[in-house]
Design an enzyme around this catalytic site. Structure first.
Site, PDB file in Angstrom:
ATOM      1  N   THR A  77       0.846  -1.198   0.000  1.00 60.30           N
ATOM      2  CA  THR A  77       0.000   0.000   0.000  1.00 60.30           C
ATOM      3  C   THR A  77       0.879   1.244   0.000  1.00 60.30           C
ATOM      4  O   THR A  77       0.628   2.197  -0.744  1.00 60.30           O
ATOM      5  CB  THR A  77      -0.940  -0.007   1.225  1.00 60.30           C
ATOM      6  N   ASN A 122      -5.865 -10.298  -6.966  1.00 58.86           N
ATOM      7  CA  ASN A 122      -5.926 -10.965  -5.665  1.00 58.86           C
ATOM      8  C   ASN A 122      -7.221 -11.734  -5.438  1.00 58.86           C
ATOM      9  O   ASN A 122      -7.273 -12.631  -4.606  1.00 58.86           O
ATOM     10  CB  ASN A 122      -5.746  -9.933  -4.543  1.00 58.86           C
ATOM     11  N   SER A 128       4.600  -6.735  -1.248  1.00 55.37           N
ATOM     12  CA  SER A 128       4.593  -6.850   0.215  1.00 55.37           C
ATOM     13  C   SER A 128       5.232  -8.145   0.663  1.00 55.37           C
ATOM     14  O   SER A 128       5.000  -9.198   0.041  1.00 55.37           O
ATOM     15  CB  SER A 128       3.147  -6.914   0.722  1.00 55.37           C
ATOM     16  N   HIS A 143       4.413  -9.922   3.266  1.00 50.12           N
ATOM     17  CA  HIS A 143       3.514 -10.913   3.896  1.00 50.12           C
ATOM     18  C   HIS A 143       2.715 -11.749   2.903  1.00 50.12           C
ATOM     19  O   HIS A 143       1.947 -12.617   3.293  1.00 50.12           O
ATOM     20  CB  HIS A 143       2.582 -10.226   4.905  1.00 50.12           C
ATOM     21  N   CYS A 172      -9.768  -8.071   1.747  1.00 53.27           N
ATOM     22  CA  CYS A 172      -9.755  -6.632   1.973  1.00 53.27           C
ATOM     23  C   CYS A 172     -11.172  -6.079   2.075  1.00 53.27           C
ATOM     24  O   CYS A 172     -11.370  -4.972   2.521  1.00 53.27           O
ATOM     25  CB  CYS A 172      -9.034  -5.928   0.819  1.00 53.27           C
TER      26      CYS A 172
END
Ligand code: PLP
Length: 408
Positions: free
Chosen positions: A74, A156, A204, A206, A331
């Site tokens: 982000t 995603n 990212s 993670h 999300c």
């Protein structure tokens, strides 16, 4: 009782034990500040960051000097898009236009929406029912005022990949920058910023078996320097793009995660794609009215998005207690509205409300896949038996000759 089965690898991944092992010393005795290199502690931290930077760069075909460590995707996305726009403004440049797609992550769409309030123009390309863009439409949308094209490596929710090399070539030919949100792509399939013509790329830790709170932004080295106005001002870390004391343990973890991915990405992609296909085939062999969302073949190896007609995803998730899955995107969980991605591909609301995302990853076993498939099949059958819509459809099909095959 068996532990729950984790099947939500697009939401986040567990930390790989090898990654944890690599980072732990930097949470204990090697706690130095990577910028304080007048003593051993700082030098150790600095050397560890250097090595991590090299692995991150190597995984995506970049050079170490092109990597900016961030707190996650982000931040990288905001730095790239807002940074480009602000730098262009400061230089009184003519470019204020972005091109994107409706299926991008909210980090991209909302950042662009924010910039729209500041005078940016945004073209949102249409996508087809699989979530793919049209390359001719992309080319036609780029003008001499286009600052960047922002398109993701892989979605995603529905797993559809974008053809990065083709997009990169169009951007280069038309004289604009290509920003790629590769949060779901890095380490999941072969990705090379040089070959794919990418100028900026964010991801990212993670999603890649490293912990949360660390990520990287690739910023292509070019002459003149690609100008990005920083989001944070301060000590001038990360070539001035991102001030702030470096998260050394997180960066070490990200480097290790990239090193592992570099060695394993191809084999892992093959193994996951085979498991994903087995899961789909097993479910579709037993159940009718199950639709695959996203592209059939050009998709994220560990992602399967299935829409079950006559079945509410929320009821299905509740019935599948002990399997960690998600309806649409994590999300958006807690939001009863149809996800913007499923709306973007024009999925009919009934199918959108019956959509489950299966996310397979490094620690998913064949036994997990077999158990997930059999539990899903049993739950869908049970829930459909309670659905008046299913009852009507069954009666209609019986009249027309050929009842739905399930529900003995
Ligand atoms: N882009 C995509 C495609 C994602 O899947 C995510 C997270 O789900 C993000 C961006 C944002 O990443 P993070 O929450 O790690 O900042």
């Amino acid at each position: 009782m068996r532990d729950p089965i984790y099947c939500d690898y697009q939401a986040t991944t567990p930390v790989d034990p090898k990654v944890l092992e690599a980072m732990l010393p930097y949470l204990r005795d090697r706690f130095g500040n990577a910028s304080s290199i007048s003593h051993r502690f700082g030098m150790e931290a600095n050397a560890a960051v250097k090595s991590a930077r090299e692995w991150v760069a190597r995984l995506i075909g970049a050079s170490a000097g092109e990597i900016v460590f961030t707190s996650g995707s982000t931040e990288g996305i905001n730095l790239a898009l807002k940074g480009l726009f602000a730098a262009e403004r400061r230089a009184s440049g003519p470019r204020n236009h972005f091109v994107t797609a409706p299926t991008e992550h909210p980090a991209v769409l909302d950042a662009l929406e924010y910039l729209r309030g500041d005078g940016a123009e945004v073209t949102v390309l249409p996508v087809d029912s699989r979530g793919s863009i049209g390359l001719a439409q992309l080319r036609a949308a780029i003008t001499d005022r286009t600052l960047a094209v922002a398109l993701m490596a892989a979605n995603n929710e529905i797993g559809t990949r974008h053809p990065l090399a083709e997009i990169g070539a169009i951007c280069a030919e038309e004289g604009t920058l290509f920003f790629c949100d590769a949060t779901q792509g890095v380490g999941k399939f072969d990705l090379d910023v040089e070959r794919d013509g990418i100028d900026l790329l964010s991801f990212s830790g993670h999603k890649l078996y490293a912990p949360k709170g660390v990520g990287a932004l690739f910023v292509k080295k070019r002459m003149p320097r690609l100008e990005l106005a920083p989001l944070f001002h301060g000590g001038g870390h990360e070539h001035g793009y991102r001030s702030g004391t470096l998260n050394v343990p997180g960066i070490v973890a990200l480097g290790k995660a990239c090193e592992i991915a570099f060695a394993e990405v191809d084999d892992e992609a093959q193994r996951l794609a085979a498991m994903r296909d087995r899961l789909r085939l097993t479910i579709q062999r037993e159940l009718e009215d199950v639709v695959v969302n996203g592209h059939e073949t050009f998709r994220l190896p560990g992602n399967l998005s299935l829409a079950f007609r006559y079945c509410e995803a929320d009821s299905l998730l509740a019935d599948l207690d002990g399997i960690a899955l998600s309806a649409g995107s994590a999300c958006h969980s807690g939001n009863a509205q149809v996800s913007h991605v499923l709306r973007g591909i024009g999925l009919e609301p009934e199918l959108a409300h019956g959509t489950i995302r299966f996310g397979l990853g490094r620690f998913t076993t064949d036994q997990d896949v077999a158990e997930i498939a059999s539990r899903v099949i049993a739950s869908v059958k049970r829930l459909r038996e309670m659905s008046p819509l299913y009852e009507l459809a069954r009666a209609k099909r019986a009249r027309e000759g050929g009842a739905p095959r399930q529900a003995p």
